[in-house]
Design a protein around this motif. Sequence first.
Motif, PDB file in Angstrom:
ATOM      1  N   ILE A   1       0.855  -1.187   0.000  1.00 16.98           N
ATOM      2  CA  ILE A   1       0.000   0.000   0.000  1.00 16.98           C
ATOM      3  C   ILE A   1       0.893   1.240   0.000  1.00 16.98           C
ATOM      4  N   CYS A   2       0.861   1.970  -1.082  1.00 17.20           N
ATOM      5  CA  CYS A   2       1.652   3.207  -1.189  1.00 17.20           C
ATOM      6  C   CYS A   2       0.748   4.426  -1.020  1.00 17.20           C
ATOM      7  N   LEU A   3       1.347   5.582  -1.003  1.00 20.50           N
ATOM      8  CA  LEU A   3       0.632   6.854  -0.928  1.00 20.50           C
ATOM      9  C   LEU A   3       1.114   7.764  -2.044  1.00 20.50           C
ATOM     10  N   GLU A   4       0.295   8.729  -2.398  1.00 23.50           N
ATOM     11  CA  GLU A   4       0.721   9.787  -3.312  1.00 23.50           C
ATOM     12  C   GLU A   4       0.709  11.106  -2.557  1.00 23.50           C
TER      13      GLU A   4
ATOM     14  N   GLN B   1      -7.918   7.557  -4.628  1.00 24.44           N
ATOM     15  CA  GLN B   1      -7.072   7.053  -5.708  1.00 24.44           C
ATOM     16  C   GLN B   1      -6.650   8.231  -6.566  1.00 24.44           C
ATOM     17  N   GLY B   2      -5.324   8.453  -6.626  1.00 18.72           N
ATOM     18  CA  GLY B   2      -4.812   9.605  -7.351  1.00 18.72           C
ATOM     19  C   GLY B   2      -4.342   9.269  -8.749  1.00 18.72           C
ATOM     20  N   ILE B   3      -3.347  10.020  -9.235  1.00 13.80           N
ATOM     21  CA  ILE B   3      -2.863   9.864 -10.605  1.00 13.80           C
ATOM     22  C   ILE B   3      -2.350   8.451 -10.849  1.00 13.80           C
ATOM     23  N   HIS B   4      -1.623   7.905  -9.890  1.00  9.52           N
ATOM     24  CA  HIS B   4      -1.071   6.562 -10.026  1.00  9.52           C
ATOM     25  C   HIS B   4      -1.965   5.509  -9.385  1.00  9.52           C
ATOM     26  N   GLY B   5      -3.135   5.921  -8.913  1.00 10.30           N
ATOM     27  CA  GLY B   5      -4.073   4.972  -8.334  1.00 10.30           C
ATOM     28  C   GLY B   5      -3.970   4.785  -6.840  1.00 10.30           C
ATOM     29  N   TRP B   6      -3.021   5.474  -6.179  1.00  8.36           N
ATOM     30  CA  TRP B   6      -2.872   5.340  -4.729  1.00  8.36           C
ATOM     31  C   TRP B   6      -3.575   6.491  -4.021  1.00  8.36           C
ATOM     32  N   GLN B   7      -3.835   6.315  -2.747  1.00  9.84           N
ATOM     33  CA  GLN B   7      -4.488   7.364  -1.961  1.00  9.84           C
ATOM     34  C   GLN B   7      -3.597   8.604  -1.892  1.00  9.84           C
ATOM     35  N   VAL B   8      -4.220   9.770  -2.107  1.00  6.17           N
ATOM     36  CA  VAL B   8      -3.504  11.042  -2.040  1.00  6.17           C
ATOM     37  C   VAL B   8      -3.678  11.618  -0.636  1.00  6.17           C
ATOM     38  N   THR B   9      -2.574  12.041  -0.037  1.00  4.87           N
ATOM     39  CA  THR B   9      -2.640  12.597   1.308  1.00  4.87           C
ATOM     40  C   THR B   9      -1.735  13.814   1.403  1.00  4.87           C
TER      41      THR B   9
ATOM     42  N   THR C   1       2.035  14.435  -8.699  1.00  7.17           N
ATOM     43  CA  THR C   1       2.193  13.706  -7.444  1.00  7.17           C
ATOM     44  C   THR C   1       3.371  12.746  -7.549  1.00  7.17           C
ATOM     45  N   THR C   2       3.937  12.419  -6.405  1.00  8.89           N
ATOM     46  CA  THR C   2       4.964  11.379  -6.336  1.00  8.89           C
ATOM     47  C   THR C   2       4.441  10.252  -5.459  1.00  8.89           C
ATOM     48  N   VAL C   3       4.837   9.040  -5.804  1.00  5.67           N
ATOM     49  CA  VAL C   3       4.426   7.869  -5.046  1.00  5.67           C
ATOM     50  C   VAL C   3       5.400   7.651  -3.894  1.00  5.67           C
ATOM     51  N   HIS C   4       4.863   7.420  -2.708  1.00  4.56           N
ATOM     52  CA  HIS C   4       5.675   7.141  -1.522  1.00  4.56           C
ATOM     53  C   HIS C   4       5.356   5.722  -1.049  1.00  4.56           C
ATOM     54  N   GLU C   5       6.377   4.934  -0.829  1.00  9.44           N
ATOM     55  CA  GLU C   5       6.185   3.563  -0.375  1.00  9.44           C
ATOM     56  C   GLU C   5       6.498   3.452   1.115  1.00  9.44           C
ATOM     57  N   PRO C   6       5.872   2.502   1.816  1.00  7.60           N
ATOM     58  CA  PRO C   6       6.161   2.326   3.243  1.00  7.60           C
ATOM     59  C   PRO C   6       7.541   1.721   3.443  1.00  7.60           C
ATOM     60  N   MET C   7       8.262   2.279   4.386  1.00  8.01           N
ATOM     61  CA  MET C   7       9.592   1.791   4.728  1.00  8.01           C
ATOM     62  C   MET C   7       9.579   1.215   6.151  1.00  8.01           C
TER      63      MET C   7
ATOM     64  N   ALA D   1       9.568   8.672  -0.680  1.00  2.00           N
ATOM     65  CA  ALA D   1       9.341   8.790  -2.118  1.00  2.00           C
ATOM     66  C   ALA D   1      10.084   7.694  -2.867  1.00  2.00           C
ATOM     67  N   VAL D   2       9.393   7.119  -3.844  1.00  2.00           N
ATOM     68  CA  VAL D   2       9.984   6.055  -4.648  1.00  2.00           C
ATOM     69  C   VAL D   2      10.889   6.679  -5.702  1.00  2.00           C
TER      70      VAL D   2
END
Length: 682
Positions: free
Chosen positions: A441-444, A509-517, A567-573, A646-647
């Motif tokens: 689950i990523c974020l934008e 769901q944003g530009i890349h399909g992930w939740q925008v926050t 937007t940029t996609v951010h992945e959980p670390m 950020a990825v």
Amino acid sequence: MHLLNLGILAHVDAGKTSLTERLLHTAGVIDEIGSVDDGNTRTDSLALERQRGITIKSAVVSFAVDDITVNLIDTPGHPDFIAEVERVLSVLDGAVLVISAVEGVQAQTRVLMRTLQRLRIPTIVFVNKIDRGGARYASVLRAVSEKLTPAVVAMGSVDGIGTRGARCAPYGESDPAFVSRLTELLAERDDTLLAAYVDGAPLPYSRLHEALAAQTGQALIHPVFFGSAITGAGVDALISGIRELLPASRGDADGPVSGTVFKVERGPAGEKVAYVRMFSGAVRTRDRLPFGRGGGRGESGERGEPGRRDEAKVTAVSVFDQGSTVRAASVRAGQIGKLWGLGDVRIGDAVGVADAGAIDHLFSPPTLESVVVPCPPADRGELHFALAQLAEQDPLINLRQDDIRKEVSVSLYGEVQKEVIQATLADEFGIDVTFRRTTTICLERVVGTGSAFEVGDKDPNPFLATIGLRVDPGPIGSGVQYRLGVELGSMPFSLMRAVEETVGETLRQGIHGWQVTDCIVTMTHSGYWPRQSHSHGVFDKSMSSTAGDFRNLTPLVLMTALKRAGTTVHEPMHRFRLELPAVTLGPALPVLARLRAVPRTPAVQGASCVLEGEIPAARVHELQQQLPALTRGEGVLETAFDSYRAVVGTVPDRPRTDHNPLNRKEYLLHTVRRIAGQGESR
């Protein structure tokens, strides 16, 4: 009669449930001790728990020790079910943290101890399985002091450790080494004792024991008991420690009604049953009881639901007594009880007066997700109903519905949880399902400023609504903030509210399909057609704006603005701590690099090495699988969610496009079909 709400916590397979059985047997609640392997324990009541030999749901059982009634809560040990542990922690007066004398301090043990200390929950440590081959005393005690907390004191010695005949001998005032260690430990946190210790004044053992109970009750010191849940060795001393060192439940019986719902289950007739811990006041049968919770923000920065308060009549009350539940007229301050009649109750709800200091998340939210596929596809409706019921019992399942592809996804902590959901759907609901590949689950997050607007009833806008929106980046952790750049009275409130609600829904769901926050959305333009009727007085929606016009137009305007902002996609670390033999460090580093881990400088300690750093959540499982071969079976890995980053380069797994309204033609077609299907087409 005093009360004590006691939690049993541990890493999986340390022996929590076996200890629970032994405590119940010693207290006379059960005549025969159940076995996890045989699937006949008191607290593992689910068929799936008995089959798999693990605790999945928390369970409450009561027993008496002299003048104290203990409500004992057995919790899951597997990290996939950490959400169950999270809910229990908020209702405890004290805890027993179980550690295996063979495996010692494990990854989940450290996570649990850190949380217990953060919440200042009085905790006793019980080192179990002293009768097992490979059991250790000194090295385990040293590991507890080094890895969990230095404020520990062993409460007894062990003879014959590692054999079936292992026995425990409690320390007392006749053991000078124990008294000296206890005095030094207590004096570090008590100025009066310190002054007496420095002056050389004799300290009676009763004074030391009193100070030990006080500092244990303040979560400053953690007594360590050794024993075996299977043979019963050391359990009597543990029970004495529970009775003498852990504080009794506190509550204001005459205060306002206040409690917390920490578990929800379904009764035989499908009715909701709420488990509640009362902090003050009392709830009686036929009381009109308010319940609900305020809004909040999770670890990911996502804003929670708005404040919600409901009210319902309590139709029945049960409390826990000597291993079973009994109907009662009320559940009072300090007690744990079960309430019937609260049809809309949810886990985490406050009953009566809400607790302003309640914490939304003690542990990290799930970072994995998988699509659930019914077999056959015709069971889709039944599947959604069943998953909604499971989500009532575990809110972090977090269903995500895809209306275009007709798919539903669930959030997960790990693969074992997926297997349990699959088995539960089959056993309890008769629904066979498969899962698609687990994804992260990523974020934008918004990187710039973008704006867009549409004027009502002008091509390509088919709706009687004018909307302009601007999107700006927001502070990390701020969630989605919605603001008005137009006069509040420029449109009816219902239309304003429709735009605000749809903004939140669209940004799932944003530009890349992930939740925008972490963004700010500002309404910059507004316009509507007032309500109009024909001469004969019949309302004509083709001439008047409706909330539906604004709900349908908002996603188009917002996604256009979002695309312009970018937007940029951010992945959980996850932060990781890896203990491994020093000679295996060289081969391990290239593997960590391939997994996109970022290790820090290793700390070499003799023949062993400790390596800490960050690793994408998506690669943790892969690292765990490779660890035994990489470290000759000696590696110990601990991981925990840290943050979103950020990825760099390719978006993990793939950009989501399953519900992306950037394609205006496709989205409009879907919208028109949906409206037509509801009989609302103009």
